[in-house]
Scaffold this motif. Structure first.
Motif, PDB file in Angstrom:
ATOM      1  N   SER A  79      16.436  -9.386 -13.000  1.00 28.20           N
ATOM      2  CA  SER A  79      17.461 -10.067 -12.540  1.00 28.20           C
ATOM      3  C   SER A  79      18.349  -9.373 -11.694  1.00 28.20           C
ATOM      4  N   PRO A  80      18.557  -9.871 -10.428  1.00 26.99           N
ATOM      5  CA  PRO A  80      19.355  -9.306  -9.470  1.00 26.99           C
ATOM      6  C   PRO A  80      20.627  -8.650  -9.937  1.00 26.99           C
ATOM      7  N   GLU A  81      21.162  -9.181 -11.137  1.00 32.85           N
ATOM      8  CA  GLU A  81      22.519  -8.808 -11.629  1.00 32.85           C
ATOM      9  C   GLU A  81      22.277  -7.661 -12.753  1.00 32.85           C
ATOM     10  N   GLY A  82      21.017  -7.402 -12.726  1.00 33.15           N
ATOM     11  CA  GLY A  82      20.799  -6.160 -13.866  1.00 33.15           C
ATOM     12  C   GLY A  82      21.199  -4.886 -13.118  1.00 33.15           C
ATOM     13  N   PRO A  83      20.641  -3.966 -14.300  1.00 33.54           N
ATOM     14  CA  PRO A  83      21.131  -2.620 -13.700  1.00 33.54           C
ATOM     15  C   PRO A  83      20.426  -1.828 -12.567  1.00 33.54           C
ATOM     16  N   GLU A  84      19.125  -2.219 -12.540  1.00 27.59           N
ATOM     17  CA  GLU A  84      18.475  -1.774 -11.621  1.00 27.59           C
ATOM     18  C   GLU A  84      18.190  -2.664 -10.153  1.00 27.59           C
ATOM     19  N   ASP A  85      18.465  -2.014  -8.863  1.00 25.18           N
ATOM     20  CA  ASP A  85      18.269  -2.850  -7.790  1.00 25.18           C
ATOM     21  C   ASP A  85      16.676  -2.979  -7.509  1.00 25.18           C
TER      22      ASP A  85
ATOM     23  N   ILE B 133      10.389  -9.768  -5.112  1.00 28.95           N
ATOM     24  CA  ILE B 133      11.947  -9.970  -5.667  1.00 28.95           C
ATOM     25  C   ILE B 133      12.620 -10.896  -4.842  1.00 28.95           C
ATOM     26  N   ASP B 134      12.602 -10.641  -3.500  1.00 28.91           N
ATOM     27  CA  ASP B 134      13.422 -11.530  -2.421  1.00 28.91           C
ATOM     28  C   ASP B 134      12.829 -12.911  -2.580  1.00 28.91           C
ATOM     29  N   PHE B 135      11.614 -13.191  -3.090  1.00 31.52           N
ATOM     30  CA  PHE B 135      11.387 -14.670  -3.194  1.00 31.52           C
ATOM     31  C   PHE B 135      11.153 -14.957  -4.477  1.00 31.52           C
ATOM     32  N   LEU B 136      11.855 -14.473  -5.451  1.00 31.45           N
ATOM     33  CA  LEU B 136      11.461 -14.575  -7.018  1.00 31.45           C
ATOM     34  C   LEU B 136      11.538 -16.137  -7.405  1.00 31.45           C
TER      35      LEU B 136
ATOM     36  N   GLN C 135      10.062   2.766  -9.050  1.00 32.45           N
ATOM     37  CA  GLN C 135       9.461   2.786 -10.248  1.00 32.45           C
ATOM     38  C   GLN C 135       8.153   2.318 -10.712  1.00 32.45           C
ATOM     39  N   LEU C 136       8.172   0.946 -10.325  1.00 35.77           N
ATOM     40  CA  LEU C 136       6.587   0.508 -10.694  1.00 35.77           C
ATOM     41  C   LEU C 136       5.600   1.104  -9.653  1.00 35.77           C
ATOM     42  N   THR C 137       5.760   1.340  -8.412  1.00 31.61           N
ATOM     43  CA  THR C 137       4.953   2.303  -7.724  1.00 31.61           C
ATOM     44  C   THR C 137       4.351   3.618  -8.057  1.00 31.61           C
ATOM     45  N   GLU C 138       5.403   4.064  -8.691  1.00 35.84           N
ATOM     46  CA  GLU C 138       5.197   5.639  -9.012  1.00 35.84           C
ATOM     47  C   GLU C 138       4.398   5.398 -10.291  1.00 35.84           C
ATOM     48  N   LEU C 139       4.660   4.576 -11.244  1.00 32.99           N
ATOM     49  CA  LEU C 139       3.633   4.460 -12.268  1.00 32.99           C
ATOM     50  C   LEU C 139       2.296   3.990 -12.170  1.00 32.99           C
ATOM     51  N   PHE C 140       2.264   3.130 -11.117  1.00 30.39           N
ATOM     52  CA  PHE C 140       0.907   2.953 -10.797  1.00 30.39           C
ATOM     53  C   PHE C 140       0.111   3.885 -10.159  1.00 30.39           C
ATOM     54  N   LEU C 141       0.724   4.900  -9.121  1.00 31.10           N
ATOM     55  CA  LEU C 141       0.266   5.943  -8.516  1.00 31.10           C
ATOM     56  C   LEU C 141      -0.294   7.035  -9.183  1.00 31.10           C
TER      57      LEU C 141
END
Length: 194
Positions: free
Chosen positions: A167-173, A94-97, A180-186
């Motif tokens: 999007s950095p302007e979206g509801p999730e930082d 995300i930092d290098f999106l 969230q993505l990590t927990e779904l994967f695990l």
């Protein structure tokens, strides 16, 4: 006052132009004009436009590999090491999106030697990540009914899809998204017996 190197100015100008008008449609002359440098200054740091595209992505590749090595070296429970690695790769992606988006859109235009180098570097990262999953399997923590390559492809497809919706302007930082993505994967790779 923060000073910026010529190389950084050139990379920033190239990044902005590649994002706004595409790699193929951007000339070296446009890059030097936007950076406020001469062609000689650009060629002092970068041998070609191809070199610029590679350098844009190489910064992310190097950072992610260094961070993965640090996470692995710090030790701990295998699942927590995997969690830290997954969260880190999402946050840094995300930092290098913008860099990642430009690179994936244009990587097929790199010269063959550069394409091989990118593939080799990504393979090294992949192999280190795969070793973590294999370790978790050996400990009985992660499922063994799906090939490791499929498990990894599942996670990294989410990472590579980020530019299409995040999007950095979206509801999730970025931290929430990484968790969230990590927990779904695990949840998907945990052994039902573990």
């Amino acid at each position: 006052m923060k000073t910026t190197s010529v190389a950084d100015e050139v990379l920033r100008a190239a990044l902005d132009l590649f994002a706004s008008q595409g790699y193929a449609n951007t000339s070296v002359q446009q890059i030097v004009a936007a950076a406020g440098v001469t062609k000689g200054a650009l060629y002092h740091y970068f041998s070609s436009k191809d070199d610029l595209l590679f350098a844009i992505y190489e910064r992310m590749l190097s950072l992610q590999r260094r961070r993965l090595d640090e996470i692995i070296a710090s030790g701990g429970e295998t699942e927590e090491v995997v969690r830290a690695a997954c969260e880190d790769v999402v946050v840094t992606s995300i930092d290098f999106l913008q860099e990642g988006t430009i690179f994936f859109r244009s990587q097929h235009m790199l010269v063959p030697e550069r394409q091989k180098e990118v593939k080799r570097r990504r393979r090294e990262y992949h192999d280190a990540f795969a070793e973590l999953i294999a370790r978790g399997r050996d400990e009985g923590r992660f499922r063994d009914d799906v090939p490791i390559s499929v498990l990894i492809a599942h996670f990294f497809s989410d990472v590579h899809y980020l530019p299409h919706w995040y999007s950095p302007e979206g509801p999730e930082d970025k931290t929430e998204v990484a968790q969230q993505l990590t927990e779904l994967f695990l949840r998907g790779i945990r052994s039902t017996d573990g």
